[in-house]
Design a protein around this motif. Sequence first.
Motif, short mmCIF file in Angstrom:
data_model
loop_
_atom_site.label_atom_id
_atom_site.label_comp_id
_atom_site.label_asym_id
_atom_site.label_seq_id
_atom_site.Cartn_x
_atom_site.Cartn_y
_atom_site.Cartn_z
N HIS A 234 0.87 -1.18 0.00
CA HIS A 234 0.00 0.00 0.00
C HIS A 234 0.91 1.23 0.00
CE1 HIS A 234 -3.48 -2.57 1.00
NE2 HIS A 234 -2.61 -3.23 1.74
N LEU A 235 0.93 1.95 -1.12
CA LEU A 235 1.90 3.03 -1.30
C LEU A 235 1.29 4.42 -1.16
CD1 LEU A 235 3.76 1.49 -4.36
CD2 LEU A 235 4.35 1.30 -1.93
N ASP A 236 0.00 4.57 -1.45
CA ASP A 236 -0.63 5.88 -1.36
C ASP A 236 -2.13 5.67 -1.16
OD1 ASP A 236 -1.01 8.61 -1.31
OD2 ASP A 236 0.07 8.99 -3.19
N GLU A 237 -2.81 6.71 -0.68
CA GLU A 237 -4.25 6.60 -0.41
C GLU A 237 -5.06 6.69 -1.70
OE1 GLU A 237 -5.83 8.27 3.63
OE2 GLU A 237 -4.65 9.82 2.64
N VAL A 238 -6.23 6.06 -1.67
CA VAL A 238 -7.19 6.20 -2.75
C VAL A 238 -8.57 6.24 -2.12
CG1 VAL A 238 -7.30 3.69 -3.15
CG2 VAL A 238 -8.01 5.27 -4.94
N HIS A 239 -9.45 7.07 -2.69
CA HIS A 239 -10.74 7.32 -2.08
C HIS A 239 -11.88 6.94 -3.02
CE1 HIS A 239 -7.83 10.15 -0.23
NE2 HIS A 239 -8.43 9.78 0.90
N ALA A 240 -13.07 6.85 -2.47
CA ALA A 240 -14.26 6.56 -3.27
C ALA A 240 -14.39 7.59 -4.39
CB ALA A 240 -15.52 6.55 -2.41
N GLY A 241 -14.73 7.13 -5.58
CA GLY A 241 -14.88 8.01 -6.72
C GLY A 241 -13.63 8.14 -7.57
N ALA A 242 -12.49 7.70 -7.04
CA ALA A 242 -11.26 7.76 -7.83
C ALA A 242 -11.33 6.75 -8.97
CB ALA A 242 -10.05 7.47 -6.95
N VAL A 243 -10.82 7.14 -10.14
CA VAL A 243 -10.73 6.23 -11.27
C VAL A 243 -9.35 5.60 -11.24
CG1 VAL A 243 -10.81 5.98 -13.78
CG2 VAL A 243 -12.36 7.58 -12.63
N ILE A 244 -9.31 4.29 -11.05
CA ILE A 244 -8.04 3.59 -10.93
C ILE A 244 -7.81 2.71 -12.16
CG2 ILE A 244 -7.99 3.60 -8.41
CD1 ILE A 244 -9.01 0.71 -8.48
N THR A 245 -6.53 2.56 -12.51
CA THR A 245 -6.11 1.70 -13.61
C THR A 245 -5.09 0.71 -13.07
OG1 THR A 245 -6.45 3.48 -15.21
CG2 THR A 245 -5.04 1.65 -15.89
N ILE A 246 -5.23 -0.55 -13.46
CA ILE A 246 -4.26 -1.58 -13.06
C ILE A 246 -3.57 -2.09 -14.32
CG2 ILE A 246 -3.94 -3.86 -12.02
CD1 ILE A 246 -6.28 -3.27 -10.19
N ARG A 247 -2.23 -2.09 -14.28
CA ARG A 247 -1.43 -2.62 -15.38
C ARG A 247 -0.67 -3.84 -14.87
NH1 ARG A 247 -0.19 3.05 -15.47
NH2 ARG A 247 -1.61 4.12 -16.91
N THR A 248 -0.65 -4.87 -15.67
CA THR A 248 -0.15 -6.17 -15.23
C THR A 248 1.04 -6.61 -16.08
OG1 THR A 248 -2.36 -6.82 -14.49
CG2 THR A 248 -0.80 -8.60 -14.93
N ARG A 249 2.06 -7.13 -15.42
CA ARG A 249 3.18 -7.72 -16.14
C ARG A 249 3.37 -9.17 -15.67
NH1 ARG A 249 8.22 -4.56 -15.79
NH2 ARG A 249 6.88 -2.79 -15.30
N VAL A 250 3.89 -9.98 -16.59
CA VAL A 250 4.17 -11.38 -16.28
C VAL A 250 5.65 -11.49 -15.92
CG1 VAL A 250 4.15 -13.74 -17.14
CG2 VAL A 250 2.38 -12.14 -17.88
N ILE A 251 5.91 -11.86 -14.67
CA ILE A 251 7.29 -12.07 -14.22
C ILE A 251 7.76 -13.46 -14.64
CG2 ILE A 251 8.82 -12.12 -12.21
CD1 ILE A 251 7.61 -9.36 -12.79
N LEU A 252 6.85 -14.43 -14.52
CA LEU A 252 7.17 -15.80 -14.91
C LEU A 252 5.91 -16.42 -15.50
CD1 LEU A 252 8.94 -18.42 -14.89
CD2 LEU A 252 8.03 -18.84 -12.57
N GLY A 253 6.05 -17.05 -16.63
CA GLY A 253 4.93 -17.76 -17.24
C GLY A 253 5.46 -18.95 -17.99
N ALA A 254 5.47 -20.09 -17.32
CA ALA A 254 6.03 -21.29 -17.94
C ALA A 254 5.41 -22.51 -17.27
CB ALA A 254 7.55 -21.34 -17.80
N GLY A 255 5.03 -23.48 -18.07
CA GLY A 255 4.46 -24.70 -17.51
C GLY A 255 3.23 -24.41 -16.68
#
Length: 489
Positions: free
Chosen positions: A400-421
Motif C-alpha cells: 500500500h503506497l498511497d491513499e485512494v478514495h471513493a470516486g477515484a478512477v483507478i487503472t491496473i497494469r499487469t506484467r508477467v514475471i514468470l509464465g512457464a508450464g
Amino acid sequence: MTRTAAIIGGGVIGGGWAARFALNGWRVQVFDPDPQAQRKIGEVMDNAARSLPGLTDVALPPRGQIVFCDTIADAVADARWIQESVPERLEIKHDTFARIQAACDSDAVIGSSTSGFKPSQLQEGAARPGQIMVAHPFNPVYLLPLVELVAVGADPALVETAKGILTSLGMYPLHLKKEIDAHVADRFLEAVWREALWLVKDGIATTEEIDNAIRYGFGIRWAQMGLFETYRVAGGEAGMKHFMAQFGPALKWPWTKLMDVPEFDDDLVDLIAGQSDAQSGAHSIRALERIRDDNLVTMMRGLKAQNWGAGALINTHEAALRAGTVHGARAADLPADRLVETAHRTVPLDWTDYNGHMTESRYLQAFADATDRFMEIIGCDAAYIATGGSYFTAETHIRHLDEVHAGAVITIRTRVILGAGKKMHLFHEMYESDRLLATGEHFLLHVSLETRKPSPPAPQIEAALERFAEGHAALPLPQGVGRAIGAPR
C-alpha cells in the motif's frame, strides 16, 4: 461522435436525467427558467458522480458536458433524446411539446417523465404525435434503472431507438403495450400509500413503524424477486397454484381500505409531517439523498455479485462498456512487449473504511479481479474453466503506497514475471492517473479441477502466457518485485 440529450425542466427528476446522460458520456443541454436550476442540477450531479460510476467494475466513458440554454429551441438543437420533466399539468406539457417540435429533429425521441398522463393525452394536438412517448423513471434517476416506456401511438422505429438508448445508459425500459393512468409501478405505490395514510390516521402505526415494516420485511424481498416470484416461493414446492388457493380467499376479507382514501385534511397532513420530522428531521435532504445512494449502491452491487435483478442489468451494461475497448481484448489483440491494462474502474462507495479511504480487502479484490481479467485474456475464461482447468493463487503480497478514495478512477497494469508450464507469476501496479497507489504480486498454479492438483495448462493457454512472459522480460523490473514484508534494510 458526441451524442446530445436535451432536458426540459431541471427539477429533481430532470436533474437526475441530466446526470444519467452526462455520466454516460452524453452532452446534455438543459432548459429551465428557474434561476436556481444550475445550482440544483449541480447538487444532483455531485451526488450522482459519487455513486453511479462505482456501480460497474469498468469505468464509465468520459463525462459529458452539461450546458444551460436560454430557450427550448437552443436546448433541443441536434438532440437525439429530449426528456420533458415540466410540472404535471397537461396544458403546460402541450405547450412545451409544441415548442420542442417546432425546433427539434423529426427523428429525435421525445420522452415525458410524467407519472400520471397517458401517451394519448400527451400526443393530443401535437405536430408529430408519433414522436412523443412516456419515459417515466424512478428517483434517483441516475441510479434506479427502471423506465416505464409507454409508447402507444408512437412511431415503432422511434420506440426501438428509445429502448436502445435507455439500455445503453444502463437502464431497463419496461415497454408497456397498453396505456393506463399512472402506468404500472405507480399504481402499486399509490395503493400502498393509501393504506399507509389510513394506518397513520387511525393510529395503528407511525410513519417510522410503517417504514420499518417495509425495509425490514417485504421491501428486501421485493428488491430482488418482485411480487409474483416472491409469492411463488411462498407457495413452497406446490408452487403458485398452491399459494393462490391458500391466500386467495383473504382478498375477500375486510382488511383493506385500498379502494377508499382518507380525507386529506390539515390534521392528517400535520400528523404525518410531524411524525416524519421526528423520524428523519435530523438529516438534511441532501444528507438523506447521500444515505439513500450509499445504501442503493451497496445493495445493487450485492445483486451484481449474484447476477440477479438490478445487478444483472449492471453486468450487462458493464459488458457493453467493455466491448470494443482494450478491456474486451484477447491476447492476440495486445502487444506482448507492453504491460497489460487489466482494470480501469471507479472506486465504489462501499469500498471505503473508517479512515475514509479504500480498505485493505478491496485492494486484494481489485488485484484479484485484474488477475481474473488477465486469465481471460490468455484464454482461461469461463468456457475453458468449464472443461476442468483453472489457476489457483498460491501466494499474494500487496504493498500500500498511497491513499485512494471513493470516486477515484483507478487503472491496473499487469506484467508477467514468470509464465512457464504450470506456473504464473504476475505483478500488478495500481494507478490513479500517474500516481502509483499499490502493487500486488501473485503466484498462481494451473490445476485440474477434478483432482484439485497442479496440472499443465492447455497448449494455447501456455503459449499465450509465454508470449507475454517473453515480451515483458525485456522491460525494466519494477521496484518491489520479490520484496519481503517490512522496511528494506
